[in-house]
Scaffold this active site. Structure first.
Site, PDB file in Angstrom:
ATOM      1  N   ARG A   1       1.274  -5.066  -5.720  1.00 12.46           N
ATOM      2  CA  ARG A   1       1.260  -6.318  -4.965  1.00 12.46           C
ATOM      3  C   ARG A   1       1.642  -7.385  -5.985  1.00 12.46           C
ATOM      4  O   ARG A   1       0.992  -7.495  -7.028  1.00 12.46           O
ATOM      5  CB  ARG A   1      -0.099  -6.542  -4.334  1.00 12.46           C
ATOM      6  CG  ARG A   1      -0.407  -5.448  -3.317  1.00 12.46           C
ATOM      7  CD  ARG A   1      -1.472  -5.822  -2.333  1.00 12.46           C
ATOM      8  NE  ARG A   1      -1.392  -4.971  -1.164  1.00 12.46           N
ATOM      9  CZ  ARG A   1      -2.087  -3.824  -0.986  1.00 12.46           C
ATOM     10  NH1 ARG A   1      -2.895  -3.405  -1.925  1.00 12.46           N
ATOM     11  NH2 ARG A   1      -1.944  -3.124   0.112  1.00 12.46           N
TER      12      ARG A   1
ATOM     13  N   ASP B   1       4.477  -4.325   6.405  1.00 18.93           N
ATOM     14  CA  ASP B   1       4.995  -5.589   6.952  1.00 18.93           C
ATOM     15  C   ASP B   1       5.026  -6.701   5.895  1.00 18.93           C
ATOM     16  O   ASP B   1       5.907  -7.559   5.931  1.00 18.93           O
ATOM     17  CB  ASP B   1       4.212  -6.014   8.199  1.00 18.93           C
ATOM     18  CG  ASP B   1       2.752  -6.286   7.903  1.00 18.93           C
ATOM     19  OD1 ASP B   1       2.154  -5.529   7.114  1.00 18.93           O
ATOM     20  OD2 ASP B   1       2.196  -7.249   8.469  1.00 18.93           O
TER      21      ASP B   1
ATOM     22  N   ASP C   1       1.333  -0.250  11.714  1.00 15.87           N
ATOM     23  CA  ASP C   1       1.184  -1.559  12.353  1.00 15.87           C
ATOM     24  C   ASP C   1       2.497  -2.333  12.398  1.00 15.87           C
ATOM     25  O   ASP C   1       2.555  -3.526  12.137  1.00 15.87           O
ATOM     26  CB  ASP C   1       0.104  -2.376  11.625  1.00 15.87           C
ATOM     27  CG  ASP C   1       0.383  -2.500  10.134  1.00 15.87           C
ATOM     28  OD1 ASP C   1       1.279  -1.793   9.629  1.00 15.87           O
ATOM     29  OD2 ASP C   1      -0.293  -3.298   9.473  1.00 15.87           O
TER      30      ASP C   1
ATOM     31  N   ASP D   1      -0.923   2.612   8.262  1.00 15.07           N
ATOM     32  CA  ASP D   1      -1.545   1.877   9.376  1.00 15.07           C
ATOM     33  C   ASP D   1      -0.722   1.886  10.665  1.00 15.07           C
ATOM     34  O   ASP D   1      -1.244   1.572  11.725  1.00 15.07           O
ATOM     35  CB  ASP D   1      -1.794   0.420   8.967  1.00 15.07           C
ATOM     36  CG  ASP D   1      -2.908   0.302   7.944  1.00 15.07           C
ATOM     37  OD1 ASP D   1      -3.690   1.252   7.800  1.00 15.07           O
ATOM     38  OD2 ASP D   1      -2.991  -0.745   7.271  1.00 15.07           O
TER      39      ASP D   1
ATOM     40  N   THR E   1       3.787   2.966   5.779  1.00 12.51           N
ATOM     41  CA  THR E   1       2.407   2.483   5.861  1.00 12.51           C
ATOM     42  C   THR E   1       1.570   3.441   6.701  1.00 12.51           C
ATOM     43  O   THR E   1       2.011   3.869   7.770  1.00 12.51           O
ATOM     44  CB  THR E   1       2.317   1.063   6.453  1.00 12.51           C
ATOM     45  OG1 THR E   1       0.964   0.816   6.867  1.00 12.51           O
ATOM     46  CG2 THR E   1       3.214   0.879   7.666  1.00 12.51           C
TER      47      THR E   1
ATOM     48  N   GLY F   1       0.835  -1.206   0.000  1.00 12.34           N
ATOM     49  CA  GLY F   1       0.000   0.000   0.000  1.00 12.34           C
ATOM     50  C   GLY F   1       0.867   1.252   0.000  1.00 12.34           C
ATOM     51  O   GLY F   1       1.836   1.328   0.747  1.00 12.34           O
TER      52      GLY F   1
END
Ligand code: ADP
Ligand code: F6P
Length: 327
Positions: free
Chosen positions: A76, A107, A134, A132, A130, A15
């Site tokens: 991707r 990740d 995360d 996120d 990212t 992403g």
């Protein structure tokens, strides 16, 4: 003795996140400063396999620090999951003499880098890009600050209309596996409830408090939901609430991909520049197969393998703050 890195390839994968361009710029210019040859790899691991690789000079990264998205594009890449795909990618790097890689991604991209570095003699350094946030071991990931500010700006606007009508609003923010965007934007906009994947939600207590508001005829309530919460996002939460509060006026707003775009915030430009610089320094100093994080304002080098095993964790204190401030 370890061979010194002389040619570095840089790619963005998974992403996209605002600030990736600032990171590319920092990597390329730091490498050139050290007299290295720098290469851009298009569309993440896909470009490694398709041999879509080009020389980058200082001008290649001019006028991009303020731009969202990524000039190297991202993808991707299914073939990279397979050993045959990674072998083709390796051969394409090898034929150009590329002997170091900087991978800017999340990740998943780091998991790919772990496999690649275990199989081949090309050291990798990761930069956490990212929205996120995360990834554990770093206080910041490139793109998170911009995404949260985008969410806050949007939620503030929704709040105006919510307040004017005395309605319940359920706003969905991004975060398939992580609740950081929901938590930060929710606290910053004074949300009454924040639903995140990391925690189970006491939905009965939310319903009880809404029923109490209904009795008092004060039905204004802001709920921020991460897309990956246990119910499966804002539309699902709405169904649960509607069932128990059939008369309530509930509206759903899904912020979606606007959170991924836009000009990076000052903070994201700064951390991307700092991390990008240290990624190249790291490769030159022989600190390999790590990702560059920042913790307590110091650089932190975390083995890529560890980074993908331990996701970020939401602290108890934040949850307590949400509860107290919403009461
Ligand atoms: P993100 O980096 O944003 O988490 P993805 O999870 O989609 O995004 O991962 C980006 C790419 O990294 C994948 O499309 C794939 O090419 C590569 N990748 C992810 N996981 C692995 C893995 N286990 N083995 C090999 N490559 C992987
Ligand atoms: O960048 C991470 C993320 O924003 C997740 O929160 C979200 O679920 C996902 O990307 C969606 O990405 P895409 O639409 O590119 O599959």
């Amino acid at each position: 003795m370890e061979k010194k890195v002389t040619k570095i390839g840089v790619l963005t994968s998974g992403g996209d996140a605002p600030g990736m361009n600032a990171a590319i710029r920092a990597v390329v210019r730091t490498g050139l400063y050290h007299g290295l040859e720098m290469y851009g790899i298009m569309r993440g691991y896909q470009g490694m396999i398709d041999d879509d690789i080009f020389r980058m000079e200082s001008r290649s990264v001019a006028n991009i620090i303020q731009r969202g998205g990524t000039i190297l594009k991202t993808a991707r890449c299914k073939e990279f999951y397979e050993p045959e795909g990674r072998k083709i990618a390796y051969n394409n790097l090898k034929k150009r003499g590329i002997d170091g890689l900087v991978i800017i991604g999340g990740d998943g991209s780091f998991r790919g880098a772990v496999k690649f570095s275990q199989e081949f003699d090309i050291p990798c350094v990761g930069l956490a890009g990212t929205i996120d946030k995360d990834i554990s071991g770093t206080d910041f990931t490139i793109g998170f600050d911009t995404a949260v500010n985008t969410a806050v700006e949007a939620i503030d606007k929704v709040r105006d209309t919510m307040d004017a009508h005395d309605r319940i609003f359920i706003i969905e923010v991004m975060g398939r596996d992580a609740g950081y965007i929901a938590l930060h934007s929710g606290i910053a906009t004074g949300a009454e409830n924040i639903l995140i994947p990391e925690r189970r939600t006491d939905i009965n207590s939310i319903i009880a408090s809404l029923q109490e508001k209904e009795r008092r005829k004060k039905m204004v309530n802001l709920i921020v939901v991460a897309e990956g919460d246990e119910f499966g996002g804002a539309n699902e939460v709405e169904k649960v609430l509607k069932d128990k509060l059939p008369k309530a006026e509930i509206r759903v707003c899904i912020l979606g991909h606007i959170q991924r775009g836009g000009s990076p915030s000052c903070m994201d430009r700064l951390i991307a520049s700092r991390m990008g610089y240290h990624a190249v320094e790291s490769l030159l100093e022989g600190r390999h197969n790590v990702f560059v994080g920042i913790q307590n304002n110091r650089m932190n080098y975390i083995p890529l393998e560890t980074a993908v095993k331990n996701k970020g964790k939401i602290s108890e204190e934040w949850m307590k703050i949400v509860k107290i401030l919403a009461s």
